[in-house]
Design a protein around this motif. Structure first.
Motif, PDB file in Angstrom:
ATOM      1  N   ASP A 211      54.102 -23.519 -23.127  1.00 32.79           N
ATOM      2  CA  ASP A 211      53.992 -23.634 -21.679  1.00 32.79           C
ATOM      3  C   ASP A 211      54.522 -25.019 -21.260  1.00 32.79           C
ATOM      4  OD1 ASP A 211      53.034 -23.269 -19.121  1.00 32.79           O
ATOM      5  OD2 ASP A 211      50.911 -23.354 -19.655  1.00 32.79           O
ATOM      6  N   LYS A 213      53.117 -27.736 -18.651  1.00 33.34           N
ATOM      7  CA  LYS A 213      52.031 -27.937 -17.685  1.00 33.34           C
ATOM      8  C   LYS A 213      52.374 -28.878 -16.532  1.00 33.34           C
ATOM      9  CE  LYS A 213      48.008 -26.575 -20.297  1.00 33.34           C
ATOM     10  NZ  LYS A 213      47.927 -25.163 -19.972  1.00 33.34           N
ATOM     11  N   GLY A 225      49.297 -25.067 -13.130  1.00 37.55           N
ATOM     12  CA  GLY A 225      48.887 -23.884 -13.894  1.00 37.55           C
ATOM     13  C   GLY A 225      49.943 -23.472 -14.913  1.00 37.55           C
ATOM     14  N   TYR A 268      43.363 -15.729 -26.547  1.00 36.99           N
ATOM     15  CA  TYR A 268      44.469 -16.665 -26.349  1.00 36.99           C
ATOM     16  C   TYR A 268      43.978 -17.987 -26.924  1.00 36.99           C
ATOM     17  CZ  TYR A 268      46.825 -19.897 -22.888  1.00 36.99           C
ATOM     18  OH  TYR A 268      47.469 -20.909 -22.232  1.00 36.99           O
ATOM     19  N   ASN A 284      41.144 -18.885 -24.310  1.00 38.33           N
ATOM     20  CA  ASN A 284      41.072 -18.110 -23.078  1.00 38.33           C
ATOM     21  C   ASN A 284      40.893 -16.669 -23.508  1.00 38.33           C
ATOM     22  OD1 ASN A 284      41.600 -20.226 -21.058  1.00 38.33           O
ATOM     23  ND2 ASN A 284      43.575 -20.349 -22.066  1.00 38.33           N
ATOM     24  N   ARG A 286      42.014 -13.873 -21.992  1.00 34.82           N
ATOM     25  CA  ARG A 286      42.955 -13.025 -21.252  1.00 34.82           C
ATOM     26  C   ARG A 286      44.344 -13.543 -21.576  1.00 34.82           C
ATOM     27  NH1 ARG A 286      44.933 -17.502 -18.714  1.00 34.82           N
ATOM     28  NH2 ARG A 286      43.301 -19.011 -18.449  1.00 34.82           N
ATOM     29  N   GLY A 288      47.826 -15.463 -20.968  1.00 34.97           N
ATOM     30  CA  GLY A 288      48.204 -16.647 -20.196  1.00 34.97           C
ATOM     31  C   GLY A 288      49.138 -16.255 -19.067  1.00 34.97           C
ATOM     32  N   ASP A 289      49.158 -17.085 -18.058  1.00 34.49           N
ATOM     33  CA  ASP A 289      50.062 -16.887 -16.931  1.00 34.49           C
ATOM     34  C   ASP A 289      50.778 -18.216 -16.741  1.00 34.49           C
ATOM     35  OD1 ASP A 289      51.308 -16.264 -14.588  1.00 34.49           O
ATOM     36  OD2 ASP A 289      49.533 -15.471 -13.586  1.00 34.49           O
ATOM     37  N   PRO A 290      52.053 -18.359 -17.090  1.00 34.36           N
ATOM     38  CA  PRO A 290      53.100 -17.353 -17.262  1.00 34.36           C
ATOM     39  C   PRO A 290      53.414 -16.900 -18.698  1.00 34.36           C
ATOM     40  CG  PRO A 290      54.139 -19.501 -17.144  1.00 34.36           C
ATOM     41  CD  PRO A 290      52.643 -19.730 -17.087  1.00 34.36           C
ATOM     42  N   GLU A 291      52.567 -17.186 -19.688  1.00 31.84           N
ATOM     43  CA  GLU A 291      52.908 -16.787 -21.062  1.00 31.84           C
ATOM     44  C   GLU A 291      53.008 -15.267 -21.212  1.00 31.84           C
ATOM     45  OE1 GLU A 291      50.681 -18.973 -20.137  1.00 31.84           O
ATOM     46  OE2 GLU A 291      50.541 -20.661 -21.507  1.00 31.84           O
TER      47      GLU A 291
HETATM   48  N1  GLY Z   1      49.304 -20.998 -18.564  1.00 31.63           N
HETATM   49  C1  GLY Z   1      47.990 -21.381 -18.905  1.00 31.63           C
HETATM   50  C2  GLY Z   1      46.943 -20.363 -18.687  1.00 31.63           C
HETATM   51  O1  GLY Z   1      47.194 -19.216 -18.366  1.00 31.63           O
HETATM   52  O2  GLY Z   1      45.778 -20.708 -18.850  1.00 31.63           O
END
Ligand code: GLY
Ligand code: AMP
Length: 420
Positions: A211, A213, A225, A268, A284, A286, A288-291
């Motif tokens: 990512d 950041k 994010g 994650y 995490n 769930r 990742g966003d944008p992963e």
């Molecule tokens: N890109 C980091 C997250 O989804 O936590």
């Protein structure tokens, strides 16, 4: 199957895009969705934090399977409510979602199973936390225990920053999430993320990503994010991946099962890699966003088969078919993000862009207005491409970025620099 996806960001757009390609998908509903998602699925207005409302909606619409995108409904027990109603669901229980919802809980699990992570101490008392910082010195990391929308972590390079972080958290900046403070050893190294499907007993790694950041080119400016991502992450070599699975992920999953709170969904693992060894930064519960966007671009239609096998407890028999490919996503954000930004600016040129198995613009914060697309969030578009090499994926993604006419937006121009 009739499938319901909860969420409305770029992560959920990419999940919907992958699910829609799978022949098992009959009806696809996303709640709340966004303007990009509306081009390939039905969008429904639904309180996704309210388990009973989601169950009722699923029953009324003959939904066979629910995929929960974000952490908030998971922490609120929406997956528990769905499973109690007999609805097949992808995503952990509230008890297992504590791996994201409480940083001190994650540390307790690491202690119990021996997973390598930063040394730490936890405090509910401000003076004791301050004394700890003075004794340890900087650099040091100060974290609000609970969910703080990615903002509750202060990586302090000086003692002063750490002390003001403590004051901010105990001062109530993060509400109940800051009732407890975790103070950690600062870890050096290169960060990467590992995504593993878990069905409570078995595990299946489905990809790695890195990512970006910071908001500015060259990793400068404030944290966001995430401004872009690519997959795979070269730092997660086969050897490091194996060590992370054996020493971190598998022991965690076994410890959660031993406690009677098995983890089902995608785990994650945020990792810090140094000298060929990974340590856990955080979990995490769930995608990742944008992963997620780069993982879905690489997995395509098989993503749904894997997610379904996970929810049905059949991961032992599931296999990922890997292509030797790369994917990269560039986040386009509204000017001003991550600070204050304007909403409602027009985005043009999206209709002319190709949409195929190696090129997609996923929408994160958009709405349709008078037949056009307007920005409604901070992170707005995820311009995503796949290629035989990372350089090719990057060239394709920036080619699309340059064809988008959005004076109110900006992006980083150096996504992927570390790997290239
Ligand atoms: N890109 C980091 C997250 O989804 O936590
Ligand atoms: P988290 O929300 O726990 O992932 O923390 C956000 C970011 O802070 C991580 O992605 C890391 O870049 C950084 N970070 C968190 N904990 C540490 C640590 N113990 N040492 C160094 N950096 C950290």
């Amino acid at each position: 199957m009739n499938i319901l996806i909860l969420g409305g960001g770029g992560r959920e757009h990419s999940l919907a895009w992958a699910v829609k390609q799978n022949p098992k998908c009959d009806r696809l509903i996303v709640a709340p969705g966004n303007a990009g998602i509306a081009m390939l699925a039905e969008c429904a207005d639904l309180d996704i934090l309210h388990g009973a409302a989601v169950v009722q909606f699923a029953e009324e619409n003959a939904v066979d399977f629910v995929i929960v995108g974000p952490e908030a409904p998971l922490a609120a027990g929406v997956a528990d409510a769905l499973r109690a109603a007999g609805i097949l669901t992808f995503g952990p229980s509230a008890a297992a979602a504590r791996l994201e919802a409480s940083k001190s809980f994650t540390k307790e699990i690491c202690d119990a199973c021996g997973a390598p992570t930063a040394g730490y101490a936890k405090f509910t008392d401000r003076a004791a936390a301050e004394a700890h910082v003075r004794a340890e010195g900087a650099p040091i990391v100060v974290k609000a225990d609970g969910l703080a929308a990615g903002k509750g972590v202060i990586v302090a390079m000086t003692e002063g920053e750490a002390l003001s972080g403590i004051a901010e958290i105990f001062g109530g900046a993060f509400g109940a999430a800051g009732a407890e403070v975790v103070i950690e050893e600062f870890m050096e190294g290169e960060e990467a993320s590992l995504f593993v499907l878990c069905d409570g007993a078995d595990v299946l790694p489905i990809g790695t990503a890195q990512d970006h950041k910071r908001v500015g080119d060259g990793d400068t400016g404030p944290n966001t994010g995430g401004m872009g991502a690519y997959s795979p992450a070269p730092v997660l070599t086969a050897a490091v991946l194996n060590q992370a699975m054996e020493e971190i992920v598998k022991p965690t999953v076994a410890e959660m099962a031993r406690r009677g709170t098995p983890f089902q969904g995608v785990l994650y693992a945020g990792l810090m890699i140094r000298d060929g060894r990974a340590r856990l930064v955080e979990y995490n519960v769930r995608f990742g966003d944008p992963e997620c966007q780069v993982l879905m671009m690489r997995l395509g239609a098989q993503a749904f088969d894997l997610i379904q096998a996970c929810a049905e407890g059949r991961l032992a028999e599931a296999r990922v078919t890997w292509a030797e490919d790369h994917a990269l996503t560039v986040v386009m954000a509204a000017a001003g993000y991550p600070g204050a930004y304007a909403k409602g600016s027009q985005i043009r040129g999206l209709e002319e862009l190709p949409e195929d198995s190696s090129r997609m613009v996923f929408h994160a914060g958009t709405a349709e207005r008078d037949g056009g697309i307007v920005a409604t969030g901070g992170r707005v578009l995820n311009v995503t491409a796949r290629g035989a090499t990372l350089a090719e994926a990057r060239e394709r993604a920036y080619g699309m970025v340059d064809a988008i006419d959005w004076p109110g937006g900006f992006c980083r121009r150096d996504i992927g620099w570390r790997a290239l």
